[in-house]
Design a protein around this motif. Structure first.
Motif, PDB file in Angstrom:
ATOM      1  N   UNK A  45      -8.240 -11.664  13.361  1.00  0.00           N
ATOM      2  CA  UNK A  45      -7.157 -10.689  13.216  1.00  0.00           C
ATOM      3  C   UNK A  45      -7.429  -9.407  13.985  1.00  0.00           C
ATOM      4  N   UNK A  46      -8.689  -9.134  14.302  1.00  0.00           N
ATOM      5  CA  UNK A  46      -9.050  -7.902  15.004  1.00  0.00           C
ATOM      6  C   UNK A  46      -9.941  -8.224  16.208  1.00  0.00           C
ATOM      7  N   UNK A  47      -9.369  -8.818  17.265  1.00  0.00           N
ATOM      8  CA  UNK A  47     -10.182  -9.236  18.413  1.00  0.00           C
ATOM      9  C   UNK A  47     -10.382  -8.126  19.450  1.00  0.00           C
ATOM     10  N   UNK A  48     -10.962  -7.009  19.045  1.00  0.00           N
ATOM     11  CA  UNK A  48     -11.190  -5.908  19.976  1.00  0.00           C
ATOM     12  C   UNK A  48     -12.187  -6.281  21.058  1.00  0.00           C
ATOM     13  N   UNK A  49     -11.928  -5.832  22.291  1.00  0.00           N
ATOM     14  CA  UNK A  49     -12.836  -6.181  23.375  1.00  0.00           C
ATOM     15  C   UNK A  49     -13.924  -5.130  23.602  1.00  0.00           C
ATOM     16  N   UNK A  50     -13.847  -4.013  22.911  1.00  0.00           N
ATOM     17  CA  UNK A  50     -14.909  -3.007  22.850  1.00  0.00           C
ATOM     18  C   UNK A  50     -14.590  -2.122  21.641  1.00  0.00           C
ATOM     19  N   UNK A  51     -15.496  -1.219  21.282  1.00  0.00           N
ATOM     20  CA  UNK A  51     -15.358  -0.501  20.017  1.00  0.00           C
ATOM     21  C   UNK A  51     -14.100   0.364  19.935  1.00  0.00           C
ATOM     22  N   UNK A  52     -13.703   1.013  21.020  1.00  0.00           N
ATOM     23  CA  UNK A  52     -12.483   1.838  20.987  1.00  0.00           C
ATOM     24  C   UNK A  52     -11.268   0.966  20.704  1.00  0.00           C
ATOM     25  N   UNK A  53     -11.200  -0.172  21.359  1.00  0.00           N
ATOM     26  CA  UNK A  53     -10.115  -1.125  21.117  1.00  0.00           C
ATOM     27  C   UNK A  53     -10.174  -1.621  19.668  1.00  0.00           C
ATOM     28  N   UNK A  54     -11.369  -1.876  19.169  1.00  0.00           N
ATOM     29  CA  UNK A  54     -11.533  -2.378  17.811  1.00  0.00           C
ATOM     30  C   UNK A  54     -11.003  -1.376  16.787  1.00  0.00           C
ATOM     31  N   UNK A  55     -11.402  -0.116  16.908  1.00  0.00           N
ATOM     32  CA  UNK A  55     -10.947   0.890  15.943  1.00  0.00           C
ATOM     33  C   UNK A  55      -9.441   1.110  16.084  1.00  0.00           C
TER      34      UNK A  55
END
Length: 194
Positions: A45-55
């Motif tokens: 549900x949260x496939x961020x590609x780096x931490x900024x994208x994740x948050x």
């Protein structure tokens, strides 16, 4: 209790860890909620590609991060800007560019009128040369930022909408009990990710 630098895989990383707060077993509940949703949906549900994208995905899905977390997190200013009452940043990076394309932040990413998520451009601009080098250079991160816009598995962004919409494809639509279980599951996940 010792706090480690690297903890939790990115897709399952809790806001406490991302923001540099102390953590306890609540981060395990967060990860469990992410895994349960993924097992049900078949995709993270949260496939961020780096931490900024994740948050950013967390804020988009779950809503504003509480001010106390942003005030106390040692890494909060890595991802967020605290704005004054008039909307101006309380602290501007000395090399901050004028970025007309990102001047307006999505209302869902604005944090209670005081904090807002940095745009991708602001995030990149605030990184030191050594941080950029560790992550493959600015060009690599710009490519990741472009990719994150396209890397969406679900049409909906809010957790309950995702579960209810995609869950309906997995249940007997005529069975009221199954519809109730689906609503209960969405509620359970919201509690685990709160």
């Amino acid at each position: 209790e010792e706090q480690h630098k690297y903890i939790q895989s990115r897709f399952y990383r809790s806001p406490e860890v991302l923001l540099g707060l102390g953590y306890d077993s609540a981060i395990d509940m967060w990860s469990l909620g992410c895994v349960a949703a993924e097992l049900f949906l078949g995709l993270p549900i949260l496939p961020g590609n780096q931490e900024h994208d994740q948050i950013g995905r967390i804020v988009e899905m779950m809503g504003s991060i509480p001010d106390w977390m942003l005030e106390q997190g040692t890494k909060a200013r890595t991802f967020f800007v605290k704005e004054e009452q008039d909307g101006t940043p309380s602290q501007i990076h000395p090399n901050h560019p004028s970025d007309d394309n990102n001047a307006q932040c999505s209302p869902s990413l604005r944090q209670n009128g005081k904090w807002r998520l940095k745009t991708a451009s602001e995030y990149l601009q605030s990184m030191s040369q050594s941080e950029l080098a560790k992550r493959g250079g600015k060009a690599s991160l710009v490519a990741l930022a472009q990719e994150q816009k396209q890397h969406r598995y679900f049409e909906y962004t809010e957790l309950s909408d995702i579960i209810l919409h995609y869950g309906k494809q997995r249940i007997n639509k005529d069975d009221e009990n199954e519809k109730g279980i689906l609503e209960w599951f969405a509620h359970l996940l919201s509690g685990m990710l709160d």
